[in-house]
Design a protein around this motif. Structure first.
Motif, PDB file in Angstrom:
ATOM      1  N   TRP A  39      67.192 -87.463   4.940  1.00  0.00           N
ATOM      2  CA  TRP A  39      68.526 -87.751   5.457  1.00  0.00           C
ATOM      3  C   TRP A  39      68.480 -88.588   6.735  1.00  0.00           C
ATOM      4  O   TRP A  39      69.518 -88.919   7.303  1.00  0.00           O
ATOM      5  CB  TRP A  39      69.311 -86.466   5.673  1.00  0.00           C
ATOM      6  CG  TRP A  39      69.614 -85.763   4.388  1.00  0.00           C
ATOM      7  CD1 TRP A  39      69.052 -84.621   3.909  1.00  0.00           C
ATOM      8  CD2 TRP A  39      70.538 -86.185   3.380  1.00  0.00           C
ATOM      9  NE1 TRP A  39      69.556 -84.300   2.672  1.00  0.00           N
ATOM     10  CE2 TRP A  39      70.481 -85.252   2.327  1.00  0.00           C
ATOM     11  CE3 TRP A  39      71.407 -87.277   3.264  1.00  0.00           C
ATOM     12  CZ2 TRP A  39      71.253 -85.368   1.176  1.00  0.00           C
ATOM     13  CZ3 TRP A  39      72.183 -87.393   2.114  1.00  0.00           C
ATOM     14  CH2 TRP A  39      72.102 -86.442   1.090  1.00  0.00           C
ATOM     15  N   VAL A  82      77.304 -89.352   2.825  1.00  0.00           N
ATOM     16  CA  VAL A  82      76.527 -88.233   3.357  1.00  0.00           C
ATOM     17  C   VAL A  82      77.300 -86.950   3.098  1.00  0.00           C
ATOM     18  O   VAL A  82      78.476 -86.843   3.457  1.00  0.00           O
ATOM     19  CB  VAL A  82      76.287 -88.401   4.868  1.00  0.00           C
ATOM     20  CG1 VAL A  82      75.535 -87.195   5.429  1.00  0.00           C
ATOM     21  CG2 VAL A  82      75.531 -89.689   5.151  1.00  0.00           C
ATOM     22  N   ILE A 110      75.538 -81.821   5.435  1.00  0.00           N
ATOM     23  CA  ILE A 110      74.466 -82.548   6.121  1.00  0.00           C
ATOM     24  C   ILE A 110      75.007 -83.197   7.396  1.00  0.00           C
ATOM     25  O   ILE A 110      74.396 -83.116   8.474  1.00  0.00           O
ATOM     26  CB  ILE A 110      73.839 -83.617   5.212  1.00  0.00           C
ATOM     27  CG1 ILE A 110      73.163 -82.961   4.004  1.00  0.00           C
ATOM     28  CG2 ILE A 110      72.855 -84.475   5.988  1.00  0.00           C
ATOM     29  CD1 ILE A 110      71.971 -82.100   4.349  1.00  0.00           C
TER      30      ILE A 110
END
Length: 505
Positions: A303, A315, A319
């Motif tokens: 990520w 995203v 996260i």
């Protein structure tokens, strides 16, 4: 008697400043350190959001030591020679503050220029501008305190300066967290964007920086050349003659390298300690955010990969939330180490006088190294409610545990700012203290530049982008710095620096 530029004259007694005028001279330090703290805690977060991958982060950060290495000597020399109706140091302080404020305002808004330039490139340019401007402001600011505050008030002046610096560091580090958890601003961001809490933190930081510097500039009337020369015991005619002499570039370089080759042994030995400690500090500033995001909040390294983020498009909310919360918490733990450093600074001199400077320095670096390594112990954990007085927040228990390593890091930071100079000062000839202190700044910039060049490759090639392990590496380097202190021989220079004698640590 005071000696300057080879001429000695009887100085006129410099008048004492009223208590609050001593504060006025140093108040701008609060804003400058506020800006520095925001940068240290959030630059990696911003650059990551704008598209920098983990192993390239350190390359962006290389501009910080490079700017210090280039800008400070130039600005310091220029401000020594500047006298105009705005003052001697004030023009540089004001110009630097305006440029730094502009950089702080533009950097988190890099996404708005996407049609003209890549946001990550624009962010890097603004980081360079901020660092250059901070250095333009800081160098003459240090000189301003020395210019304006008489010797009998110098302890008060530097005590106030230290207090303001640490206040600025604590609140600058915490500001994005406060804006999210007290004010309610959003702390999450999609790829190519920056969280609103960070954007507004930089706006506020720019305002605090500019406001505090303006306060100092407009409430501090610098001495005219005739007054200044009289107070400092400077022979103005001799100074003018020396400045009129023009030396060629080879002559200036030759004199510089001669000083390098003839530097006191203590300075060479301290350079090794400086290398290990500043190499470690640079890693902390660059990689703490991804390290705790991965290790404590459980966000996978992928990520932080801009190519992967581009492939997934959006995203996931959890996260983004984790990265935002981790970024805010970095501000809290950076504020914590600044606070612990301020508290330890109060007793540092007494401890060093009791146990010796070298043992105090070595033990402080050892505690800092153990602090970095102990990051490994604090991974994830149950959600824990934390009362921070200004608000309550829920974080993984591992995040709360990270406050403990910051005690050691804060102790090391306080020692790094003070002990090398205390040890070095006795070994320098009085007539060359200033130039050698300038050369000693290389031992701060050089290890950061080396760290910037190799840390990213180490992270990617050895640690597979698991940032927690490069923090552990920083701990190892800090411990090596503690060991290196044992090789430092404290020496005392006689008048003129011709004779040196060993003194006990």
């Amino acid at each position: 008697m005071s000696q300057t530029s080879g001429a000695t004259v009887q100085p006129v007694k410099q008048p004492k400043l009223p208590f609050w005028q001593v504060w006025n001279v140093s108040l701008g330090f609060l804003g400058v350190q506020f800006g520095f703290a925001l940068q240290n805690a959030n630059a990696s977060r911003i650059l990551s959001d704008l598209g920098a991958d983990l192993h390239s982060l350190s390359l962006f950060w290389i501009v910080a030591p490079l700017m210090g290495l280039i800008v400070q000597p130039i600005v310091g020399s220029a401000s020594d020679r500047t006298w105009n109706r705005f003052g001697r140091r004030n023009p540089y302080i004001l110009f630097g503050a305006i440029a730094a404020a502009l950089g702080m305002a533009f950097m988190p808004n890099a996404g708005i220029v996407v049609a003209f330039i890549a946001p990550i490139l624009f962010g890097g340019v603004m980081l360079a501008l901020m660092d250059a401007a901070f250095n333009v402001t800081m160098q003459p600011f240090r000189a301003l305190v020395s210019d304006m505050v008489p010797s009998e008030q110098r302890t008060l002046g530097y005590s106030i300066q230290s207090l303001l610096i640490n206040i600025g560091a604590v609140f600058g580090s915490m500001l994005p967290f406060i804006l999210t958890n007290v004010i309610g601003l959003e702390n999450t961001a999609q790829a190519g964007e920056v969280a609103p809490s960070v954007i507004w933190a930089f706006y506020i930081g720019a305002s605090v920086l500019l406001g505090s510097v303006l306060w100092t500039v407009f409430r501090t009337r610098e001495y005219a050349p005739k007054e200044y020369n009289a107070y400092k015991g400077i022979d103005a005619d001799q100074l003018a003659r020396e400045r009129a002499e023009r030396k060629s570039l080879p002559q200036r370089l030759g004199g510089f390298f001669q000083l390098l080759f003839t530097m006191p042994k203590t300075m060479r030995q301290l350079a090794l300690v400086q290398f290990f400690s500043w190499f470690a500090l640079f890693i902390m500033w660059v990689y703490t955010t991804p390290a705790i995001t991965q290790h404590v909040w459980g966000v996978e390294a992928k990520w932080f990969d801009p190519h992967y983020l581009e492939s997934v498009g959006q995203v996931p909310a959890h996260i983004a939330a984790a990265k935002g919360a981790a970024g805010d918490w970095v501000g809290i733990i950076f504020a914590a180490y600044s606070l612990f450093a301020a508290l330890f600074s109060i007793v540092l001199a007494r401890i060093a006088n009791t146990f010796g400077r070298k043992p105090t320095y070595a033990l402080s670096l050892l505690l800092g190294g153990l602090g970095y390594i102990s990051f490994l112990l604090f991974q994830g954990g149950e959600a824990t409610q934390v009362n921070l007085l200004i608000t309550e927040v829920t974080v993984p228990s591992g995040a709360l545990g990270l406050l403990l390593p910051m005690v050691g890091v804060g102790i090391a930071w306080a020692a790094i700012l003070a002990m090398p100079y205390a040890i070095l000062s006795d070994s320098l000839p009085a007539s060359k203290t200033g130039v050698y202190m300038g050369i000693f700044n290389f031992t701060i910039a050089a290890p950061q530049i080396i760290s910037a060049l190799v840390a990213g490759a180490i992270l990617k090639g050895i640690f597979d982008n698991q940032a927690i392990y490069i923090i552990v590496l920083a701990g190892v380097f800090m411990i090596l710095g503690a060991v290196s202190v044992s090789f430092v021989r404290e020496e005392r220079a006689e008048q003129g620096g011709a004779v040196e004698e060993a003194v006990t640590a």
